[in-house]
Enzyme design. Structure first.
Site, PDB file in Angstrom:
ATOM      1  N   ASP A  31       0.852  -1.187   0.000  1.00 49.42           N
ATOM      2  CA  ASP A  31       0.000   0.000   0.000  1.00 49.42           C
ATOM      3  C   ASP A  31       0.891   1.241   0.000  1.00 49.42           C
ATOM      4  O   ASP A  31       1.871   1.320   0.739  1.00 49.42           O
ATOM      5  CB  ASP A  31      -0.924  -0.002   1.226  1.00 49.42           C
ATOM      6  CG  ASP A  31      -2.059   0.992   1.074  1.00 49.42           C
ATOM      7  OD1 ASP A  31      -3.216   0.550   0.972  1.00 49.42           O
ATOM      8  OD2 ASP A  31      -1.801   2.213   1.054  1.00 49.42           O
ATOM      9  N   ILE A  32       0.539   2.212  -0.848  1.00 53.05           N
ATOM     10  CA  ILE A  32       1.354   3.422  -1.015  1.00 53.05           C
ATOM     11  C   ILE A  32       1.313   4.305   0.236  1.00 53.05           C
ATOM     12  O   ILE A  32       2.221   5.093   0.474  1.00 53.05           O
ATOM     13  CB  ILE A  32       0.858   4.177  -2.279  1.00 53.05           C
ATOM     14  CG1 ILE A  32       1.928   5.055  -2.871  1.00 53.05           C
ATOM     15  CG2 ILE A  32      -0.391   4.970  -2.007  1.00 53.05           C
ATOM     16  CD1 ILE A  32       1.571   5.576  -4.266  1.00 53.05           C
ATOM     17  N   ASN A  88     -12.791  -3.146   2.722  1.00 54.05           N
ATOM     18  CA  ASN A  88     -13.645  -1.977   2.883  1.00 54.05           C
ATOM     19  C   ASN A  88     -14.702  -2.053   1.782  1.00 54.05           C
ATOM     20  O   ASN A  88     -14.366  -2.306   0.620  1.00 54.05           O
ATOM     21  CB  ASN A  88     -12.835  -0.682   2.750  1.00 54.05           C
ATOM     22  CG  ASN A  88     -11.866  -0.498   3.910  1.00 54.05           C
ATOM     23  OD1 ASN A  88     -12.153  -0.918   5.033  1.00 54.05           O
ATOM     24  ND2 ASN A  88     -10.728   0.114   3.655  1.00 54.05           N
ATOM     25  N   HIS A 101     -10.247  -5.220  -3.369  1.00 57.21           N
ATOM     26  CA  HIS A 101      -8.904  -5.490  -2.823  1.00 57.21           C
ATOM     27  C   HIS A 101      -9.026  -5.885  -1.372  1.00 57.21           C
ATOM     28  O   HIS A 101      -9.906  -5.430  -0.652  1.00 57.21           O
ATOM     29  CB  HIS A 101      -7.981  -4.277  -2.987  1.00 57.21           C
ATOM     30  CG  HIS A 101      -8.557  -2.999  -2.453  1.00 57.21           C
ATOM     31  ND1 HIS A 101      -9.458  -2.239  -3.175  1.00 57.21           N
ATOM     32  CD2 HIS A 101      -8.376  -2.353  -1.291  1.00 57.21           C
ATOM     33  CE1 HIS A 101      -9.807  -1.191  -2.463  1.00 57.21           C
ATOM     34  NE2 HIS A 101      -9.169  -1.222  -1.307  1.00 57.21           N
ATOM     35  N   HIS A 103      -7.000  -5.885   2.172  1.00 59.32           N
ATOM     36  CA  HIS A 103      -5.878  -5.304   2.917  1.00 59.32           C
ATOM     37  C   HIS A 103      -5.300  -6.360   3.846  1.00 59.32           C
ATOM     38  O   HIS A 103      -6.046  -7.062   4.546  1.00 59.32           O
ATOM     39  CB  HIS A 103      -6.351  -4.135   3.798  1.00 59.32           C
ATOM     40  CG  HIS A 103      -6.851  -2.944   3.054  1.00 59.32           C
ATOM     41  ND1 HIS A 103      -6.092  -1.819   2.841  1.00 59.32           N
ATOM     42  CD2 HIS A 103      -8.055  -2.690   2.489  1.00 59.32           C
ATOM     43  CE1 HIS A 103      -6.801  -0.924   2.184  1.00 59.32           C
ATOM     44  NE2 HIS A 103      -8.003  -1.420   1.957  1.00 59.32           N
TER      45      HIS A 103
HETATM   46  P1  AMP Z   1      -9.674   1.405   0.253  1.00 56.32           P
HETATM   47  O1  AMP Z   1      -9.877   2.547   1.204  1.00 56.32           O
HETATM   48  O2  AMP Z   1     -10.055   0.080   0.851  1.00 56.32           O
HETATM   49  O3  AMP Z   1     -10.316   1.658  -1.097  1.00 56.32           O
HETATM   50  O4  AMP Z   1      -8.118   1.305   0.064  1.00 56.32           O
HETATM   51  C1  AMP Z   1      -7.423   1.777  -1.058  1.00 56.32           C
HETATM   52  C2  AMP Z   1      -5.964   1.717  -0.693  1.00 56.32           C
HETATM   53  O5  AMP Z   1      -5.210   1.812  -1.875  1.00 56.32           O
HETATM   54  C3  AMP Z   1      -5.494   2.854   0.236  1.00 56.32           C
HETATM   55  O6  AMP Z   1      -4.971   2.290   1.424  1.00 56.32           O
HETATM   56  C4  AMP Z   1      -4.437   3.574  -0.594  1.00 56.32           C
HETATM   57  O7  AMP Z   1      -3.354   4.029   0.188  1.00 56.32           O
HETATM   58  C5  AMP Z   1      -4.016   2.504  -1.581  1.00 56.32           C
HETATM   59  N1  AMP Z   1      -3.490   2.981  -2.852  1.00 56.32           N
HETATM   60  C6  AMP Z   1      -4.017   3.924  -3.670  1.00 56.32           C
HETATM   61  N2  AMP Z   1      -3.290   4.070  -4.787  1.00 56.32           N
HETATM   62  C7  AMP Z   1      -2.257   3.194  -4.684  1.00 56.32           C
HETATM   63  C8  AMP Z   1      -1.138   2.872  -5.510  1.00 56.32           C
HETATM   64  N3  AMP Z   1      -0.933   3.483  -6.680  1.00 56.32           N
HETATM   65  N4  AMP Z   1      -0.286   1.914  -5.083  1.00 56.32           N
HETATM   66  C9  AMP Z   1      -0.489   1.310  -3.901  1.00 56.32           C
HETATM   67  N5  AMP Z   1      -1.515   1.564  -3.079  1.00 56.32           N
HETATM   68  C10 AMP Z   1      -2.387   2.499  -3.454  1.00 56.32           C
END
Ligand code: AMP
Ligand code: ZN
Length: 110
Positions: A31-32, A88, A101, A103
């Site tokens: 996760d970024i 989520n 996705h 987590h």
């Molecule tokens: P959600 O809130 O469950 O939709 O989680 C989306 C997750 O994706 C968040 O924790 C972000 O930090 C992560 N995220 C968004 N863009 C990227 C990316 N390019 N690479 C890795 N993680 C990302």
């Protein structure tokens, strides 16, 4: 595959990312913006908006995501200390990327 979906683009290799694992069904990457010392995302290659959109034919994908998460936890050495697996679901559930996705969060002191 949806062109404007960031996770479709990562999963298809169109957008570069450091993949920790890849097979024909899914990819795993960090996760970024991590919310834990270890924060990985397990992302299916198939574009599915959220858990709400799963169909019976997606059962295998979900089972595989959890098995891969288990193996990733072991590789990251958080399996024994413990970790969370989290979906989520939609805006009220904190989802901001509308491509399914899982987590994997762990690595806290215990
Ligand atoms: P959600 O809130 O469950 O939709 O989680 C989306 C997750 O994706 C968040 O924790 C972000 O930090 C992560 N995220 C968004 N863009 C990227 C990316 N390019 N690479 C890795 N993680 C990302
Ligand atoms: Zn997508």
């Amino acid at each position: 595959m949806e062109n404007d979906c960031i996770f479709c683009n990562i999963a298809s290799g169109k957008t570069g990312a450091d993949l920790l694992f890849e097979d024909e069904t899914l990819v795993v990457f960090k996760d970024i913006k991590p919310h834990a010392p270890t924060h990985l995302l397990i992302v299916p290659k198939k574009h599915i908006r959220s858990v709400n959109d799963l169909t019976a034919e997606d059962q295998g994908i979900i089972g595989h995501m959890i098995m891969v998460a288990k193996e990733a936890a072991k590789r990251e050495s958080v399996n024994e200390s413990g970790y969370k697996l989290l979906f989520n679901v939609e805006r009220g559930g904190g989802q901001v990327i509308f491509h399914l996705h899982l987590h994997l969060l762990g690595g806290w002191e215990r």
